[in-house]
Scaffold this active site. Sequence first.
Site, short mmCIF file in Angstrom:
data_model
loop_
_atom_site.label_atom_id
_atom_site.label_comp_id
_atom_site.label_asym_id
_atom_site.label_seq_id
_atom_site.Cartn_x
_atom_site.Cartn_y
_atom_site.Cartn_z
N GLY A 163 0.69 -1.10 -0.11
CA GLY A 163 0.01 0.00 -0.12
C GLY A 163 0.74 1.33 -0.09
N TYR A 164 1.39 1.42 -1.27
CA TYR A 164 2.20 2.97 -1.30
C TYR A 164 1.45 3.85 -1.77
CZ TYR A 164 6.42 0.17 -0.52
OH TYR A 164 7.46 -0.71 0.09
N SER A 165 0.79 3.50 -3.29
CA SER A 165 0.39 4.56 -4.26
C SER A 165 -1.05 5.21 -3.71
CB SER A 165 0.06 4.16 -5.55
OG SER A 165 1.18 3.51 -6.03
N SER A 183 -1.78 -4.13 -5.78
CA SER A 183 -1.94 -5.36 -6.43
C SER A 183 -2.29 -6.59 -5.40
CB SER A 183 -0.77 -5.83 -7.08
OG SER A 183 -0.36 -4.74 -7.96
N GLU A 194 12.45 -4.40 -4.94
CA GLU A 194 11.44 -4.58 -5.99
C GLU A 194 11.83 -4.20 -7.38
OE1 GLU A 194 7.85 -2.52 -5.54
OE2 GLU A 194 6.76 -2.96 -7.34
#
Length: 387
Positions: A121-123, A155, A239
């Site tokens: 959960g970044y964006s 995702s 990543e």
Amino acid sequence: MDFKLTSEEEAFRDEVRAFIKENLSEEARKDPNFMATWLKNVREKRWVGFNWPEEYGGGGGGIMEQVILKEEMSKAGAPPLGTSMMGLQWVGPAIIEYGTEEQKKQFLPDILDSKYQWCTGYSEPGSGSDLASLQCRAVRDGDEYVVNGQKIWTSGAAYSKWIILLTRTDFDTEDKHDGITCLLVEMDSPGVEVRPIKNMAGSSHFAEVFFEDVRVPVKNLLGDESKGWAVTVSALAHERSGISEVAGLVSQLAQVVGLAKRTQKNGRPASEDPGIRQRLAKADAVIEGMRLNGQRFLTKQLKGEKLSSETSINKLHRAFLAIEMGEIALEIQGSTSQYTESTDGAGDDLGRWTSGALGWPAVVIGGGTPNIQRNIIAERILGLPKD
Ligand SMILES: Cc1cc2nc3c(=O)[nH]c(=O)nc-3n(C[C@H](O)[C@H](O)[C@H](O)COP(=O)(O)OP(=O)(O)OC[C@H]3O[C@@H](n4cnc5c(N)ncnc54)[C@H](O)[C@@H]3O)c2cc1C
């Protein structure tokens, strides 16, 4: 750097090859329990999380051994060594680097055992490339943080048990990279809502995730409060280095070449078309460049140094190749490339290149866009001025 294998390393390579021969034979692959048996056997070998510390269930493997393992597995077209992809590739490494003892014991063995999925959960709707502008808020209340905000493009959110979540705990900092806090949050916590988003290939792989007064125990803080940016930079380097794996590209190119050889274009095999030949040769040259770059990263790691911005170079090349190889294959297939796997009349390779081509955003945009990789290379590697 001399990459010649020592006798121990050669022995290890032989061990991997023998394992592959036995466990990836046609016979073994036909078994309905093939995947479960494969995961069990590679785990028993301790090849899952091969470079992770042994005390948490990892294999404690050396860097050259990791390279050998990856290369041999890739050459053999082996399935993944675990099903918790994000867990293995960047959440686990971030926990090893920044986690508390309790977090390492709680999470690492489960990731190695493929017990459940992690998501990232970044964006946020207004924060993608400029990630440090994120607004998802976490406020400390006793032994808990209370989280409110929204994430997007997450995702695997619909089938993940945990999320590595970037929040803002301090809105009053001079530098926007300060005040960001990384939390490990259970997806079934009250107040978490997942709304899947359909992508252009028709699947709902990613989602919006909403957080409303979600209570997260302080023990799930990863790294220091307000210093979550460092955790993210490290996780993103992992990543991007994962996204840039070279060995898989070699076999992908071999498949496009195979397609070119067996498909007729203007009355002759497409592999004899000068335009196609030139594009295949360029893809091959880029892959070779990536391989050599990979050896640079390897040299750094063998010297005990950490990977950082340099992984952006291969991430950028990988983005080019994802699009280029898909486009070459579609061009070779001509009008049959319109079909997808689910269609009866699907052309050569049953439309797999078409489906693959529709999936390019994952490789190109996921983990940071090409422009952002160019900025990183310009500023952090070449030392060019920002303006
Ligand atoms: C398949 C897929 C899976 C994803 N999975 C996840 C996930 O699991 N978790 C997660 O947190 N995120 C995920 N993302 C989100 C991804 O990280 C972001 O989409 C990406 O960082 C870009 O952000 P954005 O979409 O807001 O675009 P923007 O940041 O708005 O960018 C739009 C365009 O502007 C350009 N641009 C922006 N800033 C600059 C600049 N400074 N210099 C030059 N050009 C610039 C970009 O290159 C791009 O072309 C995923 C995305 C995709 C496509």
